[in-house]
Design a protein around this motif. Structure first.
Motif, PDB file in Angstrom:
ATOM      1  N   MET A   1       3.890   9.149 -10.461  1.00 54.42           N
ATOM      2  CA  MET A   1       4.064   7.726 -10.282  1.00 54.42           C
ATOM      3  C   MET A   1       2.836   7.198  -9.527  1.00 54.42           C
ATOM      4  N   THR A   2       2.286   6.101 -10.013  1.00 52.24           N
ATOM      5  CA  THR A   2       1.104   5.553  -9.355  1.00 52.24           C
ATOM      6  C   THR A   2       1.471   4.342  -8.522  1.00 52.24           C
ATOM      7  N   GLY A   3       0.660   4.079  -7.563  1.00 50.49           N
ATOM      8  CA  GLY A   3       0.819   2.914  -6.709  1.00 50.49           C
ATOM      9  C   GLY A   3      -0.542   2.518  -6.185  1.00 50.49           C
ATOM     10  N   PHE A   4      -0.564   1.494  -5.383  1.00 52.73           N
ATOM     11  CA  PHE A   4      -1.803   1.010  -4.799  1.00 52.73           C
ATOM     12  C   PHE A   4      -1.650   0.942  -3.286  1.00 52.73           C
ATOM     13  N   LYS A   5      -2.586   1.544  -2.581  1.00 51.54           N
ATOM     14  CA  LYS A   5      -2.591   1.455  -1.125  1.00 51.54           C
ATOM     15  C   LYS A   5      -3.286   0.151  -0.762  1.00 51.54           C
ATOM     16  N   VAL A   6      -2.560  -0.728  -0.095  1.00 52.13           N
ATOM     17  CA  VAL A   6      -3.088  -2.038   0.271  1.00 52.13           C
ATOM     18  C   VAL A   6      -3.069  -2.212   1.781  1.00 52.13           C
ATOM     19  N   THR A   7      -3.978  -3.039   2.275  1.00 50.76           N
ATOM     20  CA  THR A   7      -4.033  -3.389   3.691  1.00 50.76           C
ATOM     21  C   THR A   7      -3.882  -4.901   3.794  1.00 50.76           C
ATOM     22  N   PHE A   8      -2.986  -5.335   4.656  1.00 49.85           N
ATOM     23  CA  PHE A   8      -2.700  -6.761   4.777  1.00 49.85           C
ATOM     24  C   PHE A   8      -3.733  -7.466   5.647  1.00 49.85           C
ATOM     25  N   ASN A   9      -4.111  -8.688   5.239  1.00 48.50           N
ATOM     26  CA  ASN A   9      -5.062  -9.481   6.005  1.00 48.50           C
ATOM     27  C   ASN A   9      -4.378 -10.543   6.857  1.00 48.50           C
ATOM     28  N   GLN A  10      -3.049 -10.514   6.866  1.00 48.12           N
ATOM     29  CA  GLN A  10      -2.247 -11.406   7.703  1.00 48.12           C
ATOM     30  C   GLN A  10      -0.839 -10.817   7.802  1.00 48.12           C
ATOM     31  N   ASN A  11      -0.023 -11.368   8.680  1.00 50.33           N
ATOM     32  CA  ASN A  11       1.352 -10.900   8.808  1.00 50.33           C
ATOM     33  C   ASN A  11       2.128 -11.280   7.547  1.00 50.33           C
ATOM     34  N   VAL A  12       2.919 -10.322   7.030  1.00 51.85           N
ATOM     35  CA  VAL A  12       3.618 -10.527   5.763  1.00 51.85           C
ATOM     36  C   VAL A  12       5.002  -9.903   5.840  1.00 51.85           C
TER      37      VAL A  12
END
Length: 98
Positions: A1-12
């Motif tokens: 299963m694939t996914g994307f590692k993301v980093t947030f640039n604001q509170n979410v």
């Protein structure tokens, strides 16, 4: 299963989870696309392979989704342990013979 590692640039707030600016998580492609459109993640997210969760580790919503995706009739099962028992029984009955 694939996914994307993301980093947030604001509170979410993502579902029931709250992430602060700088926090990272792995999300599915559809969620990643939405986050890009909302401009709440930093550029340069990476594609990662995610190990599928074992059914014993899943939450009730995840178990219900799993059952739907695998055409498992949960009948009257509502509680986590009952849903899990139905899924495990189905998998045992439909396991490939060795």
């Amino acid at each position: 299963m694939t996914g994307f590692k993301v980093t947030f640039n604001q509170n979410v707030k993502l579902g029931m989870d709250i992430y602060r600016k700088g926090d990272s998580t792995t999300v599915d492609e559809g969620v990643c696309d939405e986050l890009v459109e909302l401009d709440v993640i930093e550029e340069g997210f990476e594609l990662v392979m995610k190990e599928p969760k074992r059914v014993e580790e899943m939450t009730v919503p995840e178990l219900k989704e799993y059952a739907t995706e695998n055409d498992i009739d949960l009948g009257e099962a509502k509680k986590r342990d009952d849903i899990l028992a139905v899924i495990q029984s189905f998998e045992e009955e439909n396991a490939p013979e060795e």
